[in-house]
Write a protein that holds these residues in place. Structure first.
Motif, short mmCIF file in Angstrom:
data_model
loop_
_atom_site.label_atom_id
_atom_site.label_comp_id
_atom_site.label_asym_id
_atom_site.label_seq_id
_atom_site.Cartn_x
_atom_site.Cartn_y
_atom_site.Cartn_z
N ASP A 2 -80.69 54.06 31.42
CA ASP A 2 -80.09 52.71 30.61
C ASP A 2 -79.74 52.42 32.11
OD1 ASP A 2 -78.94 50.74 30.11
OD2 ASP A 2 -78.19 51.55 27.94
N TYR A 3 -79.92 51.66 32.94
CA TYR A 3 -79.02 51.15 34.16
C TYR A 3 -78.25 50.46 34.18
CZ TYR A 3 -83.41 54.13 37.08
OH TYR A 3 -84.21 54.13 37.13
N ASP A 4 -78.20 49.35 33.58
CA ASP A 4 -77.16 48.88 32.76
C ASP A 4 -75.87 49.23 32.69
OD1 ASP A 4 -78.45 46.27 33.40
OD2 ASP A 4 -79.13 45.58 31.72
N ALA A 5 -75.85 50.21 32.13
CA ALA A 5 -75.12 51.57 31.42
C ALA A 5 -74.68 51.98 32.94
CB ALA A 5 -75.57 52.44 30.42
N ALA A 6 -75.66 52.78 33.25
CA ALA A 6 -74.76 53.57 34.85
C ALA A 6 -73.99 53.07 35.18
CB ALA A 6 -76.24 54.71 35.20
N ARG A 7 -74.33 51.60 35.26
CA ARG A 7 -73.81 51.08 36.26
C ARG A 7 -72.34 50.43 35.72
NH1 ARG A 7 -78.55 48.35 38.06
NH2 ARG A 7 -79.08 47.17 36.41
N SER A 8 -72.13 50.50 34.57
CA SER A 8 -70.94 49.82 33.74
C SER A 8 -70.22 50.71 33.82
CB SER A 8 -71.52 49.87 32.52
OG SER A 8 -69.88 49.36 32.09
N ARG A 9 -70.58 52.38 33.51
CA ARG A 9 -69.80 53.54 33.35
C ARG A 9 -69.43 54.08 35.52
NH1 ARG A 9 -72.99 54.93 30.56
NH2 ARG A 9 -74.89 56.13 31.70
N ALA A 10 -70.16 53.06 36.36
CA ALA A 10 -69.30 53.43 37.34
C ALA A 10 -68.83 52.62 38.34
CB ALA A 10 -70.94 53.20 38.75
N ARG A 11 -68.93 51.80 37.69
CA ARG A 11 -67.70 50.22 37.91
C ARG A 11 -66.38 50.81 37.24
NH1 ARG A 11 -70.91 46.84 36.57
NH2 ARG A 11 -71.14 46.81 34.53
N GLU A 12 -66.66 50.87 35.99
CA GLU A 12 -64.77 51.59 35.25
C GLU A 12 -64.60 53.03 36.36
OE1 GLU A 12 -66.43 52.14 31.08
OE2 GLU A 12 -67.27 50.35 30.76
N ALA A 13 -65.63 53.95 36.03
CA ALA A 13 -64.66 54.70 37.05
C ALA A 13 -64.17 54.65 38.36
CB ALA A 13 -66.04 55.95 37.02
N GLU A 14 -64.41 53.79 38.84
CA GLU A 14 -63.32 53.25 39.96
C GLU A 14 -62.54 52.19 39.52
OE1 GLU A 14 -64.26 49.42 44.31
OE2 GLU A 14 -66.07 49.67 42.14
N ALA A 15 -62.50 51.45 38.54
CA ALA A 15 -61.48 50.78 38.45
C ALA A 15 -59.96 51.52 38.28
CB ALA A 15 -62.12 49.27 37.16
N GLY A 16 -60.72 52.66 37.35
CA GLY A 16 -59.95 53.48 36.73
C GLY A 16 -59.29 54.63 37.79
N LEU A 17 -59.94 54.47 39.02
CA LEU A 17 -59.28 55.58 40.34
C LEU A 17 -58.01 54.73 40.96
CD1 LEU A 17 -62.20 56.48 42.44
CD2 LEU A 17 -60.18 58.16 40.81
N ALA A 18 -57.65 53.51 40.88
CA ALA A 18 -56.35 52.48 41.07
C ALA A 18 -56.44 52.89 42.63
CB ALA A 18 -55.34 52.59 40.34
N LEU A 19 -57.05 52.79 43.34
CA LEU A 19 -57.29 53.55 44.84
C LEU A 19 -56.60 52.40 45.62
CD1 LEU A 19 -60.83 54.38 45.85
CD2 LEU A 19 -59.05 55.77 45.14
N ALA A 20 -55.53 53.12 46.74
CA ALA A 20 -54.26 51.57 47.08
C ALA A 20 -54.99 51.56 48.40
CB ALA A 20 -52.73 52.79 47.59
N GLU A 21 -55.28 50.00 49.00
CA GLU A 21 -55.96 49.60 50.49
C GLU A 21 -54.53 50.84 51.57
OE1 GLU A 21 -58.55 47.98 50.70
OE2 GLU A 21 -59.24 48.11 48.30
N PRO A 22 -55.40 50.42 52.38
CA PRO A 22 -56.93 50.31 52.84
C PRO A 22 -57.31 51.70 52.76
CG PRO A 22 -56.01 51.17 54.42
CD PRO A 22 -54.37 50.95 53.96
N VAL A 23 -58.72 51.49 52.08
CA VAL A 23 -59.87 52.91 50.80
C VAL A 23 -60.12 53.21 52.82
CG1 VAL A 23 -61.22 53.11 49.66
CG2 VAL A 23 -59.92 52.04 49.30
#
Length: 160
Positions: A2-23
């Motif tokens: 399920d590529y949509d589920a994989a994309r969704s997990r990747a998007r959520e994981a990135e958001a969860g990192l809360a990286l400060a700019e600049p990255v």
């Protein structure tokens, strides 16, 4: 798969990192070190096969990422980001046999090599999700460079 589920997990994981700019690759590494409470060491390895671009080993006192020598800094970054993605996504590592540990660390007591992420299928959901997250992190790095006027890779020294 399920590529949509994989994309969704990747998007959520990135958001969860809360990286400060600049990255940057270095800022992501520092962020993960703080989050994981352990040092991450990244080294190139010689003699890697076509099937091995990067390996993540959990040693008793740190995380070690080994990567094949890459043709460019951008390729090296992608390999490292992929291994970082496995950490972020909390993909489980397996216990490493003393024989396998001795292959990569002949000078190290095999008992100190605790776990490694081993892959046999590069098209499974775990690998695809890690690569999608690595792509998202690479895009964040590029956007940060664009905003700061930085040049990706070594372009400025080559093209002036």
């Amino acid at each position: 798969m399920d590529y949509d589920a994989a994309r969704s997990r990747a998007r959520e994981a990135e958001a969860g990192l809360a990286l400060a700019e600049p990255v940057s690759l270095a800022s992501i590494q520092r962020h993960l070190e703080r989050q994981r409470g352990r040092k991450i060491v990244i080294n190139a390895i010689d003699g890697a096969t076509d099937k091995v671009c990067g390996l993540w080993f959990g040693l008793d006192h740190m995380d070690l990422i080994l990567h094949a020598r890459a043709a460019s800094e951008v390729h090296r970054q992608q390999i490292v980001l992929h291994e970082f993605a496995h950490m972020v996504l909390r993909h489980e590592q397996e216990i490493v046999s003393p024989e396998l540990a001795g292959t990569f660390f002949p000078e190290l007591d095999p008992e100190r090599v605790v776990r490694a992420l081993r892959r046999t299928d590069f098209l499974n959901e775990v690998e695809v999700t890690a690569e999608l997250l690595a792509d998202r992190l690479a895009a964040r790095i590029r956007r940060s460079q664009d905003r700061s006027g930085g040049q990706p890779g070594n372009f400025s020294s080559v093209f002036g």
